[in-house]
Design an enzyme around this catalytic site. Structure first.
Site, PDB file in Angstrom:
ATOM      1  N   HIS A  33       0.853  -1.339  -0.012  1.00 44.24           N
ATOM      2  CA  HIS A  33      -0.011   0.064  -0.135  1.00 44.24           C
ATOM      3  C   HIS A  33       0.912   1.151  -0.116  1.00 44.24           C
ATOM      4  O   HIS A  33       2.135   1.116   0.038  1.00 44.24           O
ATOM      5  CB  HIS A  33      -1.064  -0.072   1.246  1.00 44.24           C
ATOM      6  CG  HIS A  33      -0.186  -0.281   2.391  1.00 44.24           C
ATOM      7  ND1 HIS A  33       0.709   0.656   2.976  1.00 44.24           N
ATOM      8  CD2 HIS A  33      -0.485  -1.381   3.472  1.00 44.24           C
ATOM      9  CE1 HIS A  33       1.117  -0.180   4.381  1.00 44.24           C
ATOM     10  NE2 HIS A  33       0.642  -0.983   4.400  1.00 44.24           N
ATOM     11  N   HIS A  36       3.967   1.488   2.288  1.00 43.12           N
ATOM     12  CA  HIS A  36       5.313   0.777   1.695  1.00 43.12           C
ATOM     13  C   HIS A  36       5.968   1.535   1.012  1.00 43.12           C
ATOM     14  O   HIS A  36       7.232   1.801   0.612  1.00 43.12           O
ATOM     15  CB  HIS A  36       4.812  -0.555   1.221  1.00 43.12           C
ATOM     16  CG  HIS A  36       4.338  -1.601   2.133  1.00 43.12           C
ATOM     17  ND1 HIS A  36       2.901  -1.915   2.053  1.00 43.12           N
ATOM     18  CD2 HIS A  36       4.802  -2.224   2.822  1.00 43.12           C
ATOM     19  CE1 HIS A  36       2.660  -2.932   3.158  1.00 43.12           C
ATOM     20  NE2 HIS A  36       3.989  -3.384   3.626  1.00 43.12           N
ATOM     21  N   GLN A  60       7.693 -15.058  12.211  1.00 43.71           N
ATOM     22  CA  GLN A  60       7.297 -13.845  13.102  1.00 43.71           C
ATOM     23  C   GLN A  60       5.761 -14.126  13.163  1.00 43.71           C
ATOM     24  O   GLN A  60       4.994 -13.300  14.009  1.00 43.71           O
ATOM     25  CB  GLN A  60       7.689 -12.469  12.448  1.00 43.71           C
ATOM     26  CG  GLN A  60       6.846 -12.337  11.140  1.00 43.71           C
ATOM     27  CD  GLN A  60       7.480 -10.855  10.519  1.00 43.71           C
ATOM     28  OE1 GLN A  60       8.688 -10.830  10.054  1.00 43.71           O
ATOM     29  NE2 GLN A  60       6.695  -9.921  10.401  1.00 43.71           N
ATOM     30  N   LYS A 148       4.744   3.331  11.912  1.00 43.05           N
ATOM     31  CA  LYS A 148       3.710   2.574  12.053  1.00 43.05           C
ATOM     32  C   LYS A 148       3.907   0.991  13.207  1.00 43.05           C
ATOM     33  O   LYS A 148       2.989   0.928  14.151  1.00 43.05           O
ATOM     34  CB  LYS A 148       3.056   2.023  10.899  1.00 43.05           C
ATOM     35  CG  LYS A 148       2.279   0.622  10.896  1.00 43.05           C
ATOM     36  CD  LYS A 148       0.684   0.993  11.112  1.00 43.05           C
ATOM     37  CE  LYS A 148      -0.251  -0.060  11.036  1.00 43.05           C
ATOM     38  NZ  LYS A 148       0.458  -1.347  10.942  1.00 43.05           N
ATOM     39  N   ASP A 149       4.993   0.616  12.915  1.00 40.61           N
ATOM     40  CA  ASP A 149       5.362  -0.711  13.746  1.00 40.61           C
ATOM     41  C   ASP A 149       6.700  -0.168  14.512  1.00 40.61           C
ATOM     42  O   ASP A 149       7.739  -0.400  14.511  1.00 40.61           O
ATOM     43  CB  ASP A 149       5.938  -1.789  12.636  1.00 40.61           C
ATOM     44  CG  ASP A 149       4.704  -2.290  11.942  1.00 40.61           C
ATOM     45  OD1 ASP A 149       3.838  -2.960  12.407  1.00 40.61           O
ATOM     46  OD2 ASP A 149       4.767  -1.822  10.772  1.00 40.61           O
ATOM     47  N   SER A 184      -2.569  -0.467   6.462  1.00 41.05           N
ATOM     48  CA  SER A 184      -1.800  -1.760   6.960  1.00 41.05           C
ATOM     49  C   SER A 184      -2.398  -2.811   5.744  1.00 41.05           C
ATOM     50  O   SER A 184      -3.418  -2.528   5.607  1.00 41.05           O
ATOM     51  CB  SER A 184      -2.499  -2.156   8.346  1.00 41.05           C
ATOM     52  OG  SER A 184      -2.125  -3.564   8.433  1.00 41.05           O
TER      53      SER A 184
HETATM   54  P1  AMP Z   1       4.961  -5.174   6.399  1.00 41.80           P
HETATM   55  O1  AMP Z   1       4.679  -5.478   4.806  1.00 41.80           O
HETATM   56  O2  AMP Z   1       3.558  -4.971   7.057  1.00 41.80           O
HETATM   57  O3  AMP Z   1       5.695  -6.138   7.200  1.00 41.80           O
HETATM   58  O4  AMP Z   1       5.380  -3.478   6.420  1.00 41.80           O
HETATM   59  C1  AMP Z   1       6.910  -3.327   5.957  1.00 41.80           C
HETATM   60  C2  AMP Z   1       7.412  -2.172   6.247  1.00 41.80           C
HETATM   61  O5  AMP Z   1       6.351  -0.916   5.865  1.00 41.80           O
HETATM   62  C3  AMP Z   1       7.465  -1.842   7.700  1.00 41.80           C
HETATM   63  O6  AMP Z   1       8.658  -1.354   7.980  1.00 41.80           O
HETATM   64  C4  AMP Z   1       6.257  -1.248   8.182  1.00 41.80           C
HETATM   65  O7  AMP Z   1       6.393  -0.467   9.343  1.00 41.80           O
HETATM   66  C5  AMP Z   1       5.986  -0.153   6.989  1.00 41.80           C
HETATM   67  N1  AMP Z   1       4.738   0.237   6.979  1.00 41.80           N
HETATM   68  C6  AMP Z   1       3.564  -0.645   7.096  1.00 41.80           C
HETATM   69  N2  AMP Z   1       2.426   0.329   7.267  1.00 41.80           N
HETATM   70  C7  AMP Z   1       2.982   1.530   7.006  1.00 41.80           C
HETATM   71  C8  AMP Z   1       2.368   2.599   7.163  1.00 41.80           C
HETATM   72  N3  AMP Z   1       0.902   2.739   7.077  1.00 41.80           N
HETATM   73  N4  AMP Z   1       2.794   3.916   7.052  1.00 41.80           N
HETATM   74  C9  AMP Z   1       4.384   3.754   6.976  1.00 41.80           C
HETATM   75  N5  AMP Z   1       5.199   2.385   6.838  1.00 41.80           N
HETATM   76  C10 AMP Z   1       4.347   1.623   6.966  1.00 41.80           C
END
Ligand code: AMP
Length: 289
Positions: A33, A36, A60, A148-149, A184
């Protein structure tokens, strides 16, 4: 944009990049999204080469979590990464990342077992182990993570510092929908009614920020204000709603600028999380990159 799937080919390609310039790494689990893509944009602006990884990391996920159902959208992800200016995307596979003889894990004791780690035992061991592996495969100068995380950013930074890893961790702001819901991949699980319920999280953060700006500093009172908003809007109890000191996740009696309000709650069949650094700006929201 090139796409590679094996570790050996990925290492070779990244070694060529590092011989010619800096690599910015954007690790993801896919179903991409704009959040990312904001990491990609930051990486693009600061590095000679941008490498993105798409890997749904089984390590994880806990038992009973959504590993099997986690949204996967490889073709769309590749298209979005290409449009974002990524040079190389790695679609790695779990059988090669974790062969039957792969037993080594990175673990972080207290930091990794607080908050998200308490709600999801072993989660951060899985995160740190895969991030460490990705760093070794891609040898980045910088790696990009989302605020966000929040807890993830802290444990990754600590790993990099503790283990003297030669990589700079860059944390990018949370991207939100126009109504404030943090983007998310798991938002795809929400029905329209649940999505509205999910706005409880941002509402609780706005309230704590409002009271903090108004001069309230007692942690107990601020946390109570968060819980009050959440209890009005959520069907189930939150997993946590707390104000923590970002360095060690301790709970300060009196809150200072830079302390972080963190919240996680089950909504429908998923779990949402969000956070806000007190004193930072929060809203009005825009999801533009
Ligand atoms: P994920 O695919 O959920 O593991 O996220 C990959 C990366 O994208 C991680 O560093 C997340 O913190 C970041 N991320 C996820 N959602 C957001 C968001 N809404 N805004 C900024 N970064 C994000």
């Amino acid at each position: 944009m090139d796409i590679l799937r094996s570790i050996e080919a990925s290492r070779a390609a990244c070694a060529e990049f590092t011989a010619r310039g800096t690599v910015g790494l954007v690790p993801t689990m896919g179903a991409l999204h704009d959040g990312h893509l904001s990491l990609v944009k930051a990486a693009r602006s600061q590095n000679d080469f941008v490498v993105a990884t798409v890997f749904v990391n089984p390590l994880q996920f806990g038992q009973g979590e959504d590993l099997q159902n986690y949204p996967r959208a490889e073709a769309e992800d590749a298209q979005r990464l290409k449009e974002g200016g990524v040079d190389l995307t790695l679609f790695l596979n779990a059988d090669e990342m974790y062969t039957s003889t792969n037993v080594t894990r990175i673990t972080q004791g207290e930091l990794g077992t607080a908050l998200e780690g308490a709600a999801r035992p072993g989660h951060f061991d899985g995160v740190l182990t895969v991030v460490c592996k990705l760093f070794h495969i891609t040898t980045p100068a910088r790696a990009y993570f989302g605020q966000k995380d929040f807890q993830q950013t802290v444990v990754v930074r600590r790993m990099v510092s503790d283990l003297n890893m030669p990589v700079e961790i860059v944390v990018c702001p949370t991207c939100r929908d126009p109504d404030g819901l943090a983007l998310s991949s798991r938002n795809a699980y929400l029905s329209p009614v649940e999505r509205t319920e999910g706005l409880a999280l941002i509402a609780s953060l706005l309230e704590v920020q409002r009271q903090f700006t108004g001069g309230k500093r007692t942690s107990a009172a601020l946390e109570a204000a968060m819980r009050e908003v959440l209890s009005q809007k959520l069907t189930k109890s939150p997993d946590y709603a707390a104000i923590i000191r970002p360095t060690n996740f301790s709970r300060p009696l009196n809150v200072e600028v830079g302390d972080v309000a963190v919240v996680a709650a089950p909504v429908g069949s998923t779990r949402l999380l969000d956070n806000h650094v007190l004193g930072d700006k929060l809203g009005p929201f825009s999801n533009s990159l």
